[in-house]
Design an enzyme around this catalytic site. Sequence first.
Site, PDB file in Angstrom:
ATOM      1  N   ARG A   1      -0.596  90.475 -30.423  1.00  0.00           N
ATOM      2  CA  ARG A   1      -1.740  89.836 -29.763  1.00  0.00           C
ATOM      3  C   ARG A   1      -1.760  90.043 -28.251  1.00  0.00           C
ATOM      4  O   ARG A   1      -2.446  89.305 -27.558  1.00  0.00           O
ATOM      5  CB  ARG A   1      -1.733  88.344 -30.058  1.00  0.00           C
ATOM      6  CG  ARG A   1      -1.879  88.033 -31.522  1.00  0.00           C
ATOM      7  CD  ARG A   1      -1.931  86.535 -31.747  1.00  0.00           C
ATOM      8  NE  ARG A   1      -1.838  86.257 -33.160  1.00  0.00           N
ATOM      9  CZ  ARG A   1      -0.945  85.466 -33.703  1.00  0.00           C
ATOM     10  NH1 ARG A   1      -0.070  84.855 -32.957  1.00  0.00           N
ATOM     11  NH2 ARG A   1      -0.929  85.271 -34.996  1.00  0.00           N
TER      12      ARG A   1
ATOM     13  N   HIS B   1      13.225  89.915 -25.796  1.00  0.00           N
ATOM     14  CA  HIS B   1      12.155  90.889 -25.653  1.00  0.00           C
ATOM     15  C   HIS B   1      11.203  90.400 -24.570  1.00  0.00           C
ATOM     16  O   HIS B   1      10.939  89.207 -24.466  1.00  0.00           O
ATOM     17  CB  HIS B   1      11.377  91.036 -26.972  1.00  0.00           C
ATOM     18  CG  HIS B   1      12.195  91.639 -28.055  1.00  0.00           C
ATOM     19  ND1 HIS B   1      12.941  90.871 -28.925  1.00  0.00           N
ATOM     20  CD2 HIS B   1      12.405  92.928 -28.404  1.00  0.00           C
ATOM     21  CE1 HIS B   1      13.571  91.671 -29.779  1.00  0.00           C
ATOM     22  NE2 HIS B   1      13.266  92.930 -29.474  1.00  0.00           N
TER      23      HIS B   1
ATOM     24  N   TYR C   1      19.863  84.901 -28.796  1.00  0.00           N
ATOM     25  CA  TYR C   1      18.546  85.473 -28.548  1.00  0.00           C
ATOM     26  C   TYR C   1      17.709  84.447 -27.807  1.00  0.00           C
ATOM     27  O   TYR C   1      17.534  83.318 -28.287  1.00  0.00           O
ATOM     28  CB  TYR C   1      17.875  85.853 -29.873  1.00  0.00           C
ATOM     29  CG  TYR C   1      16.518  86.453 -29.672  1.00  0.00           C
ATOM     30  CD1 TYR C   1      16.383  87.752 -29.197  1.00  0.00           C
ATOM     31  CD2 TYR C   1      15.360  85.734 -29.930  1.00  0.00           C
ATOM     32  CE1 TYR C   1      15.136  88.316 -28.989  1.00  0.00           C
ATOM     33  CE2 TYR C   1      14.113  86.279 -29.738  1.00  0.00           C
ATOM     34  CZ  TYR C   1      14.011  87.577 -29.265  1.00  0.00           C
ATOM     35  OH  TYR C   1      12.766  88.129 -29.050  1.00  0.00           O
TER      36      TYR C   1
ATOM     37  N   TYR D   1       5.407  96.105 -30.361  1.00  0.00           N
ATOM     38  CA  TYR D   1       6.210  94.928 -30.725  1.00  0.00           C
ATOM     39  C   TYR D   1       5.328  93.686 -30.847  1.00  0.00           C
ATOM     40  O   TYR D   1       5.513  92.873 -31.746  1.00  0.00           O
ATOM     41  CB  TYR D   1       7.312  94.708 -29.690  1.00  0.00           C
ATOM     42  CG  TYR D   1       8.207  93.532 -29.999  1.00  0.00           C
ATOM     43  CD1 TYR D   1       9.230  93.655 -30.929  1.00  0.00           C
ATOM     44  CD2 TYR D   1       8.014  92.304 -29.385  1.00  0.00           C
ATOM     45  CE1 TYR D   1      10.047  92.584 -31.232  1.00  0.00           C
ATOM     46  CE2 TYR D   1       8.827  91.230 -29.678  1.00  0.00           C
ATOM     47  CZ  TYR D   1       9.839  91.362 -30.602  1.00  0.00           C
ATOM     48  OH  TYR D   1      10.640  90.287 -30.904  1.00  0.00           O
ATOM     49  N   TYR D   2       4.379  93.541 -29.916  1.00  0.00           N
ATOM     50  CA  TYR D   2       3.496  92.374 -29.907  1.00  0.00           C
ATOM     51  C   TYR D   2       2.175  92.709 -30.588  1.00  0.00           C
ATOM     52  O   TYR D   2       1.619  93.783 -30.383  1.00  0.00           O
ATOM     53  CB  TYR D   2       3.232  91.912 -28.472  1.00  0.00           C
ATOM     54  CG  TYR D   2       4.477  91.426 -27.762  1.00  0.00           C
ATOM     55  CD1 TYR D   2       5.026  90.182 -28.038  1.00  0.00           C
ATOM     56  CD2 TYR D   2       5.106  92.223 -26.800  1.00  0.00           C
ATOM     57  CE1 TYR D   2       6.165  89.740 -27.385  1.00  0.00           C
ATOM     58  CE2 TYR D   2       6.244  91.780 -26.147  1.00  0.00           C
ATOM     59  CZ  TYR D   2       6.770  90.539 -26.445  1.00  0.00           C
ATOM     60  OH  TYR D   2       7.892  90.103 -25.800  1.00  0.00           O
TER      61      TYR D   2
ATOM     62  N   ASN E   1       4.766  92.593 -18.166  1.00  0.00           N
ATOM     63  CA  ASN E   1       5.153  91.366 -17.467  1.00  0.00           C
ATOM     64  C   ASN E   1       6.195  91.713 -16.397  1.00  0.00           C
ATOM     65  O   ASN E   1       7.396  91.482 -16.566  1.00  0.00           O
ATOM     66  CB  ASN E   1       5.688  90.339 -18.467  1.00  0.00           C
ATOM     67  CG  ASN E   1       5.891  88.981 -17.851  1.00  0.00           C
ATOM     68  OD1 ASN E   1       5.970  88.834 -16.628  1.00  0.00           O
ATOM     69  ND2 ASN E   1       6.002  87.967 -18.701  1.00  0.00           N
TER      70      ASN E   1
ATOM     71  N   PHE F   1      12.794  89.360 -13.033  1.00  0.00           N
ATOM     72  CA  PHE F   1      13.664  88.176 -13.119  1.00  0.00           C
ATOM     73  C   PHE F   1      14.918  88.496 -13.934  1.00  0.00           C
ATOM     74  O   PHE F   1      16.038  88.210 -13.510  1.00  0.00           O
ATOM     75  CB  PHE F   1      12.907  87.002 -13.745  1.00  0.00           C
ATOM     76  CG  PHE F   1      13.778  85.834 -14.108  1.00  0.00           C
ATOM     77  CD1 PHE F   1      14.238  84.969 -13.133  1.00  0.00           C
ATOM     78  CD2 PHE F   1      14.156  85.614 -15.425  1.00  0.00           C
ATOM     79  CE1 PHE F   1      15.071  83.899 -13.468  1.00  0.00           C
ATOM     80  CE2 PHE F   1      14.971  84.547 -15.766  1.00  0.00           C
ATOM     81  CZ  PHE F   1      15.424  83.685 -14.784  1.00  0.00           C
ATOM     82  N   TYR F   2      14.734  89.098 -15.103  1.00  0.00           N
ATOM     83  CA  TYR F   2      15.882  89.366 -15.967  1.00  0.00           C
ATOM     84  C   TYR F   2      16.781  90.476 -15.415  1.00  0.00           C
ATOM     85  O   TYR F   2      18.003  90.352 -15.464  1.00  0.00           O
ATOM     86  CB  TYR F   2      15.426  89.684 -17.392  1.00  0.00           C
ATOM     87  CG  TYR F   2      14.926  88.461 -18.105  1.00  0.00           C
ATOM     88  CD1 TYR F   2      15.780  87.421 -18.450  1.00  0.00           C
ATOM     89  CD2 TYR F   2      13.575  88.316 -18.421  1.00  0.00           C
ATOM     90  CE1 TYR F   2      15.323  86.286 -19.085  1.00  0.00           C
ATOM     91  CE2 TYR F   2      13.106  87.177 -19.053  1.00  0.00           C
ATOM     92  CZ  TYR F   2      13.986  86.167 -19.384  1.00  0.00           C
ATOM     93  OH  TYR F   2      13.528  85.033 -20.002  1.00  0.00           O
TER      94      TYR F   2
ATOM     95  N   TYR G   1       3.441  80.893 -30.545  1.00  0.00           N
ATOM     96  CA  TYR G   1       4.369  80.177 -31.427  1.00  0.00           C
ATOM     97  C   TYR G   1       3.609  79.135 -32.243  1.00  0.00           C
ATOM     98  O   TYR G   1       2.948  78.273 -31.697  1.00  0.00           O
ATOM     99  CB  TYR G   1       5.498  79.531 -30.614  1.00  0.00           C
ATOM    100  CG  TYR G   1       6.285  80.581 -29.874  1.00  0.00           C
ATOM    101  CD1 TYR G   1       7.267  81.318 -30.531  1.00  0.00           C
ATOM    102  CD2 TYR G   1       6.014  80.882 -28.546  1.00  0.00           C
ATOM    103  CE1 TYR G   1       7.969  82.317 -29.885  1.00  0.00           C
ATOM    104  CE2 TYR G   1       6.710  81.884 -27.885  1.00  0.00           C
ATOM    105  CZ  TYR G   1       7.683  82.599 -28.556  1.00  0.00           C
ATOM    106  OH  TYR G   1       8.362  83.591 -27.913  1.00  0.00           O
TER     107      TYR G   1
END
Length: 154
Positions: free
Chosen positions: A140, A111, A73, A137-138, A116, A122-123, A28
Site C-alpha cells: 500500500r 524493514h 524484529y 515488499y509493501y 523514507n 536514523f537507523y 496494522y
Amino acid sequence: MEIMFEPLTAQNVDQARLLNAVLFPGLYQPRFYSEVSKSIGQVYDGFLVKQGSSTIGGIICRSDRDNGSCRLYIVTLGVLAPYRREGLGRQLLKRIEELASNHSALSLYLHVNIGNDEAVSFYTNSLFQIKERIPNYYRRTNPPDAFLLQKDLM
C-alpha cells in the site's frame, strides 16, 4: 513535563494502536494488536513514551528464534513529529538493545520503505546496516520497495 518510558503491556496495547494509526496509517490491523496483547513477554515486547497521559512514541518488537538463536524484529518504532530530534527514538532503541541482551539476541532487524529517507538515516546513524533491497515488499505504499536493515549485537 517529564518524559516516561513505560513497558508495553496488555493494558496499554490500545495506546500503541492509537499512536501507530497516526504514525503508520492503515498498516496494522486490529488482529495484529490482539496477537501482541496475547503474547507480550513471550513473542512481543516494547515500550511506550509518555508525556503526562499522552503517548508520544513507542516501539514494538518480535522475538524470532531459529535453530536456537534469537533475533529481535522491530515491527514499529515511531515518535510523533513534534517530539522528534529529542533523542527519544535512540532511547527506545537502547531499551530494545537491553531487552535483546536479556534474550541473548544476536541482532536487531527491520524493514524500512526505501523512500523514507529520515528513517533510513536514523537507523544507519544508529549502526544498522542495509543488508538488501526487497522489491515490492509493501502493498500500500509508493515506492513499494523496502530495505532490510540489521544491527549485529554480539
